[in-house]
Design an enzyme around this catalytic site. Structure first.
Site, PDB file in Angstrom:
ATOM      1  N   TYR A 172       0.842  -1.202   0.000  1.00  0.00           N
ATOM      2  CA  TYR A 172       0.000   0.000   0.000  1.00  0.00           C
ATOM      3  C   TYR A 172       0.871   1.245   0.000  1.00  0.00           C
ATOM      4  O   TYR A 172       1.948   1.271   0.611  1.00  0.00           O
ATOM      5  CB  TYR A 172      -0.932  -0.039   1.223  1.00  0.00           C
ATOM      6  CG  TYR A 172      -1.921   1.104   1.296  1.00  0.00           C
ATOM      7  CD1 TYR A 172      -2.636   1.505   0.172  1.00  0.00           C
ATOM      8  CD2 TYR A 172      -2.136   1.773   2.497  1.00  0.00           C
ATOM      9  CE1 TYR A 172      -3.535   2.555   0.242  1.00  0.00           C
ATOM     10  CE2 TYR A 172      -3.038   2.827   2.576  1.00  0.00           C
ATOM     11  CZ  TYR A 172      -3.730   3.218   1.445  1.00  0.00           C
ATOM     12  OH  TYR A 172      -4.618   4.246   1.506  1.00  0.00           O
TER      13      TYR A 172
ATOM     14  N   TYR B  99      -3.068   5.292   8.802  1.00  0.00           N
ATOM     15  CA  TYR B  99      -2.511   3.956   8.553  1.00  0.00           C
ATOM     16  C   TYR B  99      -1.323   3.786   9.494  1.00  0.00           C
ATOM     17  O   TYR B  99      -0.171   3.895   9.099  1.00  0.00           O
ATOM     18  CB  TYR B  99      -2.086   3.844   7.087  1.00  0.00           C
ATOM     19  CG  TYR B  99      -1.903   2.422   6.580  1.00  0.00           C
ATOM     20  CD1 TYR B  99      -3.007   1.607   6.323  1.00  0.00           C
ATOM     21  CD2 TYR B  99      -0.640   1.899   6.344  1.00  0.00           C
ATOM     22  CE1 TYR B  99      -2.847   0.318   5.841  1.00  0.00           C
ATOM     23  CE2 TYR B  99      -0.470   0.615   5.861  1.00  0.00           C
ATOM     24  CZ  TYR B  99      -1.577  -0.172   5.616  1.00  0.00           C
ATOM     25  OH  TYR B  99      -1.412  -1.455   5.131  1.00  0.00           O
TER      26      TYR B  99
END
Ligand code: NAD
Length: 287
Positions: free
Chosen positions: A172, A182
């Site tokens: 990602y 995140y």
């Protein structure tokens, strides 16, 4: 001869692992799954009850079948690594041979050599915490489950892969750009995964003649992503700002890329991070 693929990280029909299984099945491969031990029972029950039948449909109308589904926990390499409380946990106690080395041994015994290895799993207990608030245990756990697990899989499955075979993992953009939310060391884990992809491509290429790549996927509302909490915002952000802004990313687009990368059409591609994200990674400013 049909190719044999082992995919770790499928426990429902919403994630990238399922889509990769579908694209590989559609291309004629036999698909073997490794499913996280605590998620296995519900996955198999839902499967038997037909909950996934609609999404199992292949283009000729037949239903995707799995050659076998093994219980697996990618955080443990051998039984000696497993703490007593996990061994005693009732979701684990009814299963056996689910550490990475044991699953590889079972796959070799049941199927012989394989051609394709897919790592489609990640876990970070403190993902919702900023890095500045992440504990050592949380950080190391994220790296163990999300990065080292890929190394462990290649270590144990590499010897049973045919020359010309290929490995894929999922990464990602948070590895290289700041994506607030995140957290918990997950951004670090993805950076490690991408760096390891290059080093493993070299080592496994020389040792076994296999290729190693990773797909940097755009946001998808999978079970894992929903647990992080900001996935709807990320999908909306992408649809507003990505070069291809008309549609959300469809998991099968990642599946198709994985099938390409694991096929002889990609015979010179190894060590790469391939973006399948509607081009979002190219943008410098929001629109
Ligand atoms: P998912 O929930 O379908 O897949 C994650 C899987 O990991 C689950 O099946 C879970 O059971 C399994 N898992 C967790 N811990 C495990 C362990 N210790 N051992 C074995 N299995 C374990 O979600 P997904 O989003 O499709 O995730 C697949 C991969 O895609 C992950 O690497 C994720 O980081 C990556 N990814 C996801 C997105 C997104 O927006 N969803 C974007 C880029 C990359």
């Amino acid at each position: 001869r049909g190719k044999k693929a082992f995919i770790a990280g499928v426990a429902d029909d919403n994630g990238f692992g399922w889509a990769i299984a579908k694209a590989l099945s559609q291309a004629g491969a036999d698909v073997i799954l490794g499913t996280w031990v605590p998620a296995l029972n519900i996955f198999e029950t839902s499967y038997r009850r037909g909950k996934f039948d609609e999404s199992r449909k292949l283009s000729d109308g037949s239903l995707m079948e799995f050659a076998k589904i093994y219980p697996m926990d990618a955080v443990f390499d051998t039984m000696d690594d497993v703490p007593e409380d996990v061994k005693a946990n009732k979701r684990y106690a009814g299963n056996e041979k689910w550490t990475v080395s044991e699953v590889a041994e079972c796959v070799e015994k049941d199927f012989g050599k394989i051609d394709i290895l897919v790592h489609s799993l990640a876990n970070g207990r403190e993902v919702a915490k900023p890095l500045l608030e992440t504990s050592r245990e949380g950080y190391l756990g994220a790296i163990s489950a999300s990065s080292y697990s890929n190394i462990a899989m290649l270590q144990k499955f590499g010897p049973l892969m045919n020359k010309g075979g290929a490995c894929i993992s999922l990464t990602y953009l948070a590895s290289e750009r700041i994506i607030p939310g995140y957290g918990g060391g997950m951004s670090s884990a993805k950076a490690a995964l991408e760096s390891d992809t290059r080093v493993l491509a070299f080592e496994a290429g020389r040792k076994w003649g296999i290729r190693v790549n990773t797909i940097s996927a755009g946001p998808l509302g999978s079970r894992a992503a929903k647990a992080i909490g900001f996935i709807d915002d990320m999908i909306n952000y992408s649809m507003t700002n990505a070069p291809l802004s008309e549609k959300p990313l469809d998991a099968i687009e990642v599946g198709h890329t994985a099938a390409f990368l694991c096929s002889p059409l990609a015979s010179a591609i190894t060590g790469s991070t391939i973006y399948v994200d509607n081009g979002l990674n190219c943008m410098g400013v929001a629109t």
